[in-house]
Design an enzyme around this catalytic site. Structure first.
Site, short mmCIF file in Angstrom:
data_model
loop_
_atom_site.label_atom_id
_atom_site.label_comp_id
_atom_site.label_asym_id
_atom_site.label_seq_id
_atom_site.Cartn_x
_atom_site.Cartn_y
_atom_site.Cartn_z
N ALA A 34 -53.21 -6.39 -15.65
CA ALA A 34 -52.52 -7.44 -16.61
C ALA A 34 -51.32 -6.80 -17.05
CB ALA A 34 -53.30 -7.71 -17.73
N ARG A 59 -58.19 -8.45 -8.66
CA ARG A 59 -58.82 -9.39 -7.66
C ARG A 59 -58.03 -8.86 -6.27
NH1 ARG A 59 -56.73 -14.83 -10.23
NH2 ARG A 59 -54.91 -13.40 -10.71
N TYR A 83 -64.44 -6.59 -10.06
CA TYR A 83 -64.64 -6.42 -11.80
C TYR A 83 -65.98 -6.20 -11.85
CZ TYR A 83 -60.41 -9.57 -12.66
OH TYR A 83 -59.16 -10.01 -12.58
N LEU A 99 -58.07 -10.06 -19.44
CA LEU A 99 -58.13 -11.49 -18.79
C LEU A 99 -57.47 -12.57 -19.33
CD1 LEU A 99 -61.37 -10.87 -17.09
CD2 LEU A 99 -59.12 -10.29 -15.99
N HIS A 104 -62.27 -14.32 -21.09
CA HIS A 104 -62.67 -13.55 -22.09
C HIS A 104 -64.02 -13.50 -22.38
CE1 HIS A 104 -58.43 -12.93 -24.24
NE2 HIS A 104 -58.32 -12.59 -22.89
N LYS A 122 -56.76 -10.64 -27.91
CA LYS A 122 -56.94 -11.85 -28.67
C LYS A 122 -56.48 -12.84 -27.58
CE LYS A 122 -53.31 -12.85 -28.55
NZ LYS A 122 -52.27 -13.20 -27.46
N ARG A 192 -50.59 -18.66 -19.85
CA ARG A 192 -50.53 -19.40 -21.36
C ARG A 192 -50.34 -20.98 -21.38
NH1 ARG A 192 -49.00 -14.43 -20.98
NH2 ARG A 192 -49.27 -13.12 -22.79
N ASP A 204 -52.14 -18.48 -28.30
CA ASP A 204 -51.18 -17.19 -28.13
C ASP A 204 -50.51 -16.81 -29.40
OD1 ASP A 204 -48.76 -15.96 -26.32
OD2 ASP A 204 -50.87 -15.50 -25.52
#
Ligand SMILES: NC(=O)C1=CN([C@@H]2O[C@H](COP(=O)(O)OP(=O)(O)OC[C@H]3O[C@@H](n4cnc5c(N)ncnc54)[C@H](OP(=O)(O)O)[C@@H]3O)[C@@H](O)[C@H]2O)C=CC1
Ligand SMILES: O=C1OC[C@@H](O)[C@H](O)[C@H]1O
Length: 935
Positions: A34, A59, A83, A99, A104, A122, A192, A204
């Site tokens: 990420a 992935r 994963y 992720l 999550h 978060k 997002r 977010d």
């Protein structure tokens, strides 16, 4: 300027730490390559001597490999199983989960299942229920989970909190927080902007604004007053994806929160970029404090304090200045990593975000989405390995939070199930349950009446109610709208379809839940008085719900107005009198946790999630009953809102009749809002749960008989459950001793028997309460029944075992999830600690009552009547055995008794006096409109 440059230099080039020989370094693995991983984990890890960048999984295998090489991870995992392969790596200790939000839940649950600690980005999950389920699993597995609200670990925000807590600026009036990001920060296609992946501005930057509001206000919201959001685009897939939102929230301590975020702030006139908003401002009665850049203060921030009538000052806090670990250049993520590693390594972190905090944040994110109409992000489709279904249960957090949680329902301990058939049946039941739940919620009041075993009176009441409801929909003024109009802004009315309503009607047992017309959360005794007066005058059926653990349909649920006591959440320890004032909307968990710092505790519930009020109004057996009596014996006074709306504090001196009646006599006399309870010194205790295979039933019985005939030690407590869990026979024994080590030999016979699982040791009292997996069946249908006996005999235990096995194997293939028969022995001294309560009647105290809990949990609503009838038949048979053995006690424990039990069987010699008091207090019969034991 030099300091700024020096910080920036060190943030990008942190000194590399070398591992210390005393501590075992932790192998970290990142789920996903990420964008945030380098900033949140890789850089901070470089200066942390105990963090090893061990693995990354992506992935795409090649991307994983490149990412590992670029950022210094030792290993990479890739491809469709990458994963999981990383999680299965036995050398991995900690998982970092960055992720997309919508993943999550799934991958945190899988990581916990694999036995790894999790640093979780978060917002923790898409829903509060998922966050609760994560923490339930982590707690069971004794693993650390932290929602990565990194800014909370930085000295800057903590300095603001310290200023507010110091009282310098007086009580908080408003907290405002805003975070905005220029357009393009999250480009088209970013996670997002995906509803499925948990996108949206509120999820977010918005979740930070909510978090900082709650942190600085020092309390949770009680209501979303206004919320408005704007979708990211007009495309159908963005209908529920907000690019910006505004919300105002009423907070618990009479303050107001205003939060805003924009994840795509357009340029002014299309050309001039706007300055991002990054501040939190707190206005207090005597001044104001503003922090600029609370989110990433390590680069630069300012804390401007403006006390009324004094000159303004500006502060900065980049480190704790030697008081706690850290350097000026440490980023929020570096401070966070330090705390996280400390926690995992068993050290005390500088600060921490507890489960309650995370769950509450998610709850209020959902509440904002409910208010602005965008709706919660979709719950994960992932079905956790260790649970059969996503049930509904009531969970409480920091004494003020309540939510519907995915009941971490039925944990199928692997050892109970060896073959695939049990797993298949679990999966089938799971699917079934989901379908049933959905259809059940569409059921009409009349259906509820016929499907459950209700008296003709209750059925008539429900029929009446359907007419009232039907009429009400055509008339402008319903009892609900009247309540809404007359209560103060501190209290709220919720209607079906809202998160508040769903939380208010949720019950431990699905069969006890009913769809109400509306729910009400009164926050003041005045508002509660107004509500009682409206339901009384309009003859509207209502229910009063504390914890929602009552299994009898209609006792704390209603098709009318559900009054949820959740806002009566005060918890005040009064050292001078060694008493505690407890709001009736709390659960015992809140009280134990809240009193622990004072080294005191109270006589309260033995299981997690039990509400204060129902338990106390029914008598209240505890692990500490042998030592201090029943809970009702430890009540000093009760604040009651009487049926006519008057408020009265009832004690032995102020109103002895009412004080007698309320302690055990249920909700016949008004609604309890605050209990004042005696506290007792509380140190560490010893005990926990033992689970044995059915093959050990005889050995456990022998241990039990020995214990019940020989034990006189008041520091002991015990519950022994003969159970059939999906047809598998087991025995569960919960043992308790009020000292760090038990008196020699007292529980040895139990400890000598080989157990499937054992969780016994020295611990806090609250940890003992959490050790029993009593939420195993949360969210299923359920019934309690009971008999009371005066001793434990071989004849009685053998009859209990027969009943367990007979019905367990007969019904397992159909609908039964669990049946349990619980022996709860007390020593005679337990009943000598108090007198003069409605339950137990004084003359029955000398019988040394052992209340037996008979519990059935099942799936199919069509089996409700059958299960109730079985519970009656089985209780009757056990009562006959107890009679033959000459050990049948005369009264039954109201909190275990099945609806329809004659009141004489609960209150014995007290019944006449109770009738007279009820008539005097409630001549209009208002309390008769609520369910429960009706006098
Ligand atoms: N604490 C903080 O300051 C910040 C926290 N965050 C949080 O971190 C998380 C990740 O954000 P960010 O790094 O910006 O996001 P990215 O899109 O960069 O990362 C998400 C990762 O998820 C993986 N992934 C798995 N399935 C999917 C899918 N279906 N679609 C897209 N990605 C998928 C991808 O890993 P792979 O390539 O291996 O498949 C990808 O690398 C979010 O929860 C966000 O809120 C984000 C920024 C700052
Ligand atoms: O966690 C975050 O912090 C900074 C934001 O800009 C970003 O979108 C978010 O994910």
């Amino acid at each position: 300027m030099f300091a700024l440059l020096s910080r920036i230099y060190h943030i990008s080039n942190p000194p590399h730490a070398t591992a210390s020989p005393e501590t075992k370094p932790l192998n970290f693995g990142s789920l996903g390559a990420a964008k945030i991983t380098p900033g949140a984990l890789v850089k901070p890890a470089q200066s942390h001597p105990e963090v090893v960048l061990y693995a990354v999984a992506a992935r795409d295998a090649q991307r994983a490999e490149e990412f590992a090489k670029e950022h210094g991870f030792q290993k990479s995992y890739g491809g469709p199983t990458g994963y999981q392969d990383m999680l299965d790596d036995p050398a991995l200790d900690v998982v970092y989960n960055p992720l997309p939000n919508g993943l999550h839940f799934e991958w945190t649950m899988k990581a916990l299942d694999a036995g790894k600690h999790v640093l979780l980005e978060k917002p923790a999950t898409n829903t509060a229920a998922e966050a609760a389920a994560i923490y339930a699993l982590a707690s069971r597995k004794n693993l650390v989970v932290l929602e990565a609200f990194h800014y909370r670990f930085h000295p800057a925000i903590q300095r603001v909190k310290t200023i507010l807590d110091s009282g310098e600026l007086g009580p908080i009036k408003t907290v405002k927080a805003a975070l905005t990001a220029p357009e393009g920060t999250a480009p088209e296609g970013d996670i997002r902007w995906s509803y499925e992946l948990g996108g949206g501005s509120t999820m977010d930057p918005g979740c930070y604004t909510l978090n900082v509001l709650r942190y600085l206000a020092g309390c949770n919201p009680v209501d979303v007053l206004t919320a408005k959001a704007v979708p990211y685009s007009t495309k159908p897939e963005h209908k529920q994806v907000d690019k910006m939102f505004w919300a105002t929230l009423a907070m618990e301590r009479e303050s107001v929160g205003e939060i805003h975020s924009n994840l795509d702030e357009k340029k002014l006139w299309g050309i001039i970029p706007r300055i991002p908003k990054l501040s939190a401002i707190v206005e207090c009665a005597n001044g104001k404090v503003e922090i600029f850049n609370f989110l990433i203060p390590h680069f630069y921030h300012s804390i401007t304090v403006s006390p009324a009538g004094k000159s303004r000052r500006v502060e900065r806090a980049y480190s704790f200045k030697g008081i706690a670990k850290g350097e000026d250049w440490w980023t929020t993520y570096r401070y966070q990593l330090e705390a996280f590693v400390d926690k995992v390594q068993g050290r005390v972190p500088q600060t921490w975000l507890e489960a309650d905090d995370t769950i509450a944040n998610m709850k209020w994110v959902e509440a904002i989405y409910a208010k602005d109409g965008f709706g919660s992000r979709p719950a994960s489709k992932y079905e956790p390995k260790q649970k059969m279904k996503r049930g509904v249960s009531v969970m409480r957090a920091s004494g003020v939070i309540r939510l519907i949680a995915a009941g971490f329902g039925l944990t199928f301990m692997e050892s109970y199930h060896s073959g695939p058939s049990s797993r298949n049946s679990a999966a089938a039941a799971s699917l079934w349950l989901v379908i049933i739940r959905q259809t059940w919620h569409l059921s009409s009041a009349a259906n509820i009446a016929t499907r459950t075993q209700m008296s003709p009176r209750t059925q008539a009441l429900l029929l009446f109610l359907s007419i009232v409801v039907a009429t009400a929909t055509r008339t402008p003024q319903t009892p609900c709208s009247q309540i809404q109009a007359e209560i103060s802004p501190h209290s709220s009315v919720f209607f079906p379809g809202t998160a508040g309503f769903a939380a208010d009607i949720a019950h431990f047992a699905l069969s006890a839940e009913q769809n109400s017309t509306c729910s009400v959360e009164p926050a003041t005794t005045e508002d509660l008085g107004t509500i009682l007066s409206i339901v009384g005058k309009t003859r509207t059926p209502f229910a009063v719900k504390g914890g929602g653990h009552n299994l009898n349909p209609g006792f704390s649920s209603t098709a009318g107005v559900e009054i949820s006591m959740t806002r009566f959440n005060k918890l005040v320890f009064v050292a001078a009198s060694q008493t505690v004032e407890v709001g009736s909307g709390l659960i015992w968990d809140d009280v134990y946790a809240g009193l622990a710092p004072f080294n005191v505790s109270v006589v309260g519930g033995r299981a997690t999630g039990i509400g204060i009020s129902g338990y106390l109004l029914g008598g209240g057996y505890s692990y500490q009953t042998n030592e201090y009596g029943l809970a009702v014996d430890n009540v000093v006074s009760i604040e009651l809102v009487l049926p006519d709306g008057q408020v009265q504090v009832v004690s032995q001196t102020s109103n002895p009749d009412l004080f007698f009646a309320v302690r055990g006599g249920g909700n016949n006399f008004g609604v309890a809002t605050t209990f004042t309870l005696k506290t007792h010194a509380q140190g560490m205790v010893w005990g926990g749960s033992l689970t044995y295979n059915g093959s050990e039933m005889e050995a456990v019985t022998q241990a039990l008989l020995h214990y019940t005939t020989s034990n006189t030690d008041p520091k002991t407590g015990l519950q022994c459950t003969y159970a059939s869990l999906q047809g598998q026979q087991i025995v569960m024994v919960n043992i308790y001793y009020n000292a760090p080590t038990p008196a020699a030999g007292v529980f040895n016979k139990f400890l000598d028997i080989p157990a499937i699982s054992s969780d016994v040791g020295t611990r806090s009292y609250y940890s003992l309460i959490l050790s029993a997996d009593t939420n195993l069946t949360a969210g299923f249908r359920g019934v309690y029944n009971t008999i009371s006996h005066t001793a434990v005999t071989a004849g009685l235990t053998s009859a209990m075992i027969n009943e367990t096995m007979f019905y367990g194997s007969l019904l397992a293939a159909h609908t039964l999830v669990l049946n349990g028969y619980v022996i709860e022995p007390f020593i005679p001294a337990a009943y000598q600690k108090g007198r003069g309560a409605a339950y137990p009647p004084d003359n029955a105290r000398s019988e040394n009552i052992h209340p037996m809990n008979i519990y059935y949990a099942w799936v199919d609503p069509a089996a409700d009547e059958l299960m109730v009838n079985i519970s009656r038949a089985t209780a009757n048979r056990l009562a006959s055995v107890a009679t033959q053995e000459n050990i049948l006690a005369t009264v039954k424990y109201p909190n275990y008794a099945l609806f329809g039990t004659p009141l004489e069987e609960l209150y014995g010699e007290n019944i006449q006096r109770l009738h007279e008091i009820a008539l005097k207090i409630d001549s209009e019969g208002t309390m008769g409109l609520a369910g429960g034991w009706k006098l």
